[in-house]
Each structure stands twice: as C-alpha cells, then as structure tokens.
Scaffold this motif. Structure first.
Motif, PDB file in Angstrom:
ATOM      1  N   THR A 195       0.827  -1.199   0.000  1.00 22.36           N
ATOM      2  CA  THR A 195       0.000   0.000   0.000  1.00 22.36           C
ATOM      3  C   THR A 195       0.867   1.258   0.000  1.00 22.36           C
ATOM      4  OG1 THR A 195      -0.093   0.167   2.403  1.00 22.36           O
ATOM      5  CG2 THR A 195      -1.760  -1.216   1.349  1.00 22.36           C
ATOM      6  N   ALA A 196       0.221   2.377  -0.308  1.00 27.67           N
ATOM      7  CA  ALA A 196       0.934   3.657  -0.330  1.00 27.67           C
ATOM      8  C   ALA A 196       1.520   3.976   1.033  1.00 27.67           C
ATOM      9  CB  ALA A 196      -0.004   4.764  -0.787  1.00 27.67           C
ATOM     10  N   ASP A 197       0.801   3.646   2.112  1.00 27.25           N
ATOM     11  CA  ASP A 197       1.324   3.906   3.461  1.00 27.25           C
ATOM     12  C   ASP A 197       2.614   3.141   3.727  1.00 27.25           C
ATOM     13  OD1 ASP A 197      -0.685   5.673   4.101  1.00 27.25           O
ATOM     14  OD2 ASP A 197      -1.882   4.205   5.202  1.00 27.25           O
ATOM     15  N   LYS A 198       2.666   1.893   3.256  1.00 23.92           N
ATOM     16  CA  LYS A 198       3.883   1.102   3.477  1.00 23.92           C
ATOM     17  C   LYS A 198       5.049   1.674   2.683  1.00 23.92           C
ATOM     18  CE  LYS A 198       1.857  -3.174   5.024  1.00 23.92           C
ATOM     19  NZ  LYS A 198       1.769  -4.614   4.877  1.00 23.92           N
ATOM     20  N   TYR A 199       4.774   2.148   1.458  1.00 27.38           N
ATOM     21  CA  TYR A 199       5.837   2.792   0.681  1.00 27.38           C
ATOM     22  C   TYR A 199       6.337   4.050   1.387  1.00 27.38           C
ATOM     23  CZ  TYR A 199       5.175  -0.167  -3.438  1.00 27.38           C
ATOM     24  OH  TYR A 199       5.120  -1.221  -4.296  1.00 27.38           O
ATOM     25  N   GLN A 200       5.418   4.824   1.949  1.00 28.31           N
ATOM     26  CA  GLN A 200       5.814   6.028   2.674  1.00 28.31           C
ATOM     27  C   GLN A 200       6.645   5.668   3.904  1.00 28.31           C
ATOM     28  OE1 GLN A 200       2.461   8.562   3.455  1.00 28.31           O
ATOM     29  NE2 GLN A 200       1.975   8.774   1.279  1.00 28.31           N
ATOM     30  N   ASP A 201       6.240   4.623   4.606  1.00 34.13           N
ATOM     31  CA  ASP A 201       7.001   4.196   5.781  1.00 34.13           C
ATOM     32  C   ASP A 201       8.381   3.677   5.391  1.00 34.13           C
ATOM     33  OD1 ASP A 201       5.186   4.875   7.846  1.00 34.13           O
ATOM     34  OD2 ASP A 201       4.005   3.087   7.415  1.00 34.13           O
ATOM     35  N   LEU A 202       8.473   2.980   4.278  1.00 35.80           N
ATOM     36  CA  LEU A 202       9.787   2.530   3.791  1.00 35.80           C
ATOM     37  C   LEU A 202      10.649   3.719   3.391  1.00 35.80           C
ATOM     38  CD1 LEU A 202       8.948  -0.673   1.718  1.00 35.80           C
ATOM     39  CD2 LEU A 202      10.322  -0.533   3.802  1.00 35.80           C
ATOM     40  N   GLY A 203      10.029   4.718   2.770  1.00 34.47           N
ATOM     41  CA  GLY A 203      10.757   5.929   2.406  1.00 34.47           C
ATOM     42  C   GLY A 203      11.288   6.653   3.632  1.00 34.47           C
ATOM     43  N   LYS A 204      10.475   6.747   4.663  1.00 35.14           N
ATOM     44  CA  LYS A 204      10.906   7.381   5.911  1.00 35.14           C
ATOM     45  C   LYS A 204      12.050   6.594   6.545  1.00 35.14           C
ATOM     46  CE  LYS A 204       6.388   9.411   6.889  1.00 35.14           C
ATOM     47  NZ  LYS A 204       5.234   9.419   7.794  1.00 35.14           N
ATOM     48  N   LEU A 205      11.948   5.270   6.516  1.00 36.16           N
ATOM     49  CA  LEU A 205      13.023   4.432   7.047  1.00 36.16           C
ATOM     50  C   LEU A 205      14.316   4.678   6.276  1.00 36.16           C
ATOM     51  CD1 LEU A 205      14.074   2.084   8.843  1.00 36.16           C
ATOM     52  CD2 LEU A 205      13.208   0.523   7.082  1.00 36.16           C
ATOM     53  N   LEU A 206      14.221   4.718   4.960  1.00 30.91           N
ATOM     54  CA  LEU A 206      15.406   4.948   4.133  1.00 30.91           C
ATOM     55  C   LEU A 206      16.027   6.311   4.435  1.00 30.91           C
ATOM     56  CD1 LEU A 206      17.275   3.995   1.874  1.00 30.91           C
ATOM     57  CD2 LEU A 206      15.664   4.971   0.234  1.00 30.91           C
ATOM     58  N   LEU A 207      15.209   7.346   4.574  1.00 33.40           N
ATOM     59  CA  LEU A 207      15.731   8.671   4.931  1.00 33.40           C
ATOM     60  C   LEU A 207      16.440   8.640   6.279  1.00 33.40           C
ATOM     61  CD1 LEU A 207      12.904  11.177   3.907  1.00 33.40           C
ATOM     62  CD2 LEU A 207      15.235  11.072   3.002  1.00 33.40           C
TER      63      LEU A 207
ATOM     64  N   LEU B 221      17.709   6.048   7.980  1.00 39.18           N
ATOM     65  CA  LEU B 221      18.928   5.224   7.990  1.00 39.18           C
ATOM     66  C   LEU B 221      20.063   5.904   7.236  1.00 39.18           C
ATOM     67  CD1 LEU B 221      17.497   1.623   7.451  1.00 39.18           C
ATOM     68  CD2 LEU B 221      18.247   2.688   9.593  1.00 39.18           C
ATOM     69  N   THR B 222      19.748   6.515   6.112  1.00 38.54           N
ATOM     70  CA  THR B 222      20.783   7.176   5.315  1.00 38.54           C
ATOM     71  C   THR B 222      21.383   8.362   6.059  1.00 38.54           C
ATOM     72  OG1 THR B 222      19.688   6.502   3.265  1.00 38.54           O
ATOM     73  CG2 THR B 222      21.281   8.298   3.109  1.00 38.54           C
ATOM     74  N   LEU B 223      20.536   9.269   6.525  1.00 33.59           N
ATOM     75  CA  LEU B 223      21.051  10.432   7.246  1.00 33.59           C
ATOM     76  C   LEU B 223      21.759   9.996   8.524  1.00 33.59           C
ATOM     77  CD1 LEU B 223      21.361  13.495   7.499  1.00 33.59           C
ATOM     78  CD2 LEU B 223      19.166  13.520   8.711  1.00 33.59           C
ATOM     79  N   GLY B 224      21.157   9.071   9.261  1.00 35.25           N
ATOM     80  CA  GLY B 224      21.763   8.601  10.502  1.00 35.25           C
ATOM     81  C   GLY B 224      23.143   8.009  10.279  1.00 35.25           C
TER      82      GLY B 224
ATOM     83  N   ILE C  91      18.551   6.213  13.525  1.00 31.73           N
ATOM     84  CA  ILE C  91      18.704   4.844  13.033  1.00 31.73           C
ATOM     85  C   ILE C  91      17.731   3.909  13.750  1.00 31.73           C
ATOM     86  CG2 ILE C  91      20.295   2.871  13.003  1.00 31.73           C
ATOM     87  CD1 ILE C  91      22.545   5.013  12.457  1.00 31.73           C
ATOM     88  N   LEU C  92      17.610   4.076  15.051  1.00 35.69           N
ATOM     89  CA  LEU C  92      16.701   3.231  15.822  1.00 35.69           C
ATOM     90  C   LEU C  92      15.241   3.636  15.656  1.00 35.69           C
ATOM     91  CD1 LEU C  92      18.748   3.020  19.136  1.00 35.69           C
ATOM     92  CD2 LEU C  92      18.482   1.229  17.394  1.00 35.69           C
ATOM     93  N   GLY C  93      15.026   4.879  15.287  1.00 35.19           N
ATOM     94  CA  GLY C  93      13.657   5.365  15.208  1.00 35.19           C
ATOM     95  C   GLY C  93      13.067   5.580  16.593  1.00 35.19           C
TER      96      GLY C  93
END
Length: 131
Positions: free
Chosen positions: A2-14, A16-19, A66-68
């Motif tokens: 779903t779109a929500d899961k894609y958004q959550d994956l995008g947030k995770l990627l942001l 993890l990358t910045l962290g 990184i941990l969220g």
C-alpha cells in the motif's frame, strides 16, 4: 504494498541514510578527538565545552534516527548541529560554487534539509516508537 507502506519505507530509508552518514562523522570525532572542534568554538569567542555538543549532534542524534526512537528529536539535534557547523565553518561559502559547479555547502545543506524533513514527517511505522 500500500501507499502507506511505501511512505514508511521511504521514511526508514531517509532515517537510515542520514543517521549512518552523520554517525560516520561522529565516529571520526570519537576516534580523533574533539580538540579541533573545541578550538574552533573557542576561536569564535564561545566556551570550549560547547564543542563537545558535536558528539550529541553526530553520535547520539544519528543513533536516535537509526533506531527510530525519538527520531524527531534526533533530527532536530542534527539540524541544529548543521546550523552551527554552517555558521562556524561554512558561512563564507554560502555564495560559492565548488569545482564541479555545485554549491560549495551542498552536503551540509542536504544534511540540514533532510533532518528538517524527518523532523516534520516523523519516523514512520518502522521505528521503535512508531509514527
């Protein structure tokens, strides 16, 4: 998916990358010491102990991302760290381009912008304390 899961994956990627990228700078300071940062802060007429704040912005804050776990706070700490870095080190480069034609402080600006975005959008579902 779903779109929500894609958004959550995008947030995770942001996150993890910045962290990870900011944490590398922090690890470097842990290994090499903070004397250079403390001296830089003192050269601007500020108390030297403020230089140790870099460890908050470049070690603690990235780990939060990184941990969220309280990732918005971590993002705000990184944004503050980047504003101080720009103010103390890169202010003279604001209007300059680098050898490749990019903005001289594009990395610092990218770190700052990404941190502000994470602070605004939150950590997403894939984090220790959720949305």
């Amino acid at each position: 998916m779903t779109a929500d899961k894609y958004q959550d994956l995008g947030k995770l990627l942001l996150r993890l990358t910045l962290g990870a990228l900011i944490l590398l700078h922090g690890v470097s300071k842990l290994r090499g010491g903070t004397d250079g940062i403390v001296g830089l802060v003192q050269s601007h007429g500020l108390p030297g102990f403020l230089g140790y704040g870099v460890l908050i912005g470049e070690v603690l804050a990235p780990l939060l991302l990184i941990l969220g776990w309280h990732a918005r706070i971590g993002a705000v700490l990184i944004a503050g760290n980047m504003l101080v870095a720009i103010g103390l080190v890169h202010l003279g480069q604001l209007g300059q381009l680098n050898e490749q034609g990019g903005w001289a402080i594009e990395l610092q600006a990218l770190f700052l912008g990404t941190a502000v975005a994470i602070a605004l959008i939150g950590p997403g579902r894939y984090s220790l304390n959720g949305k």
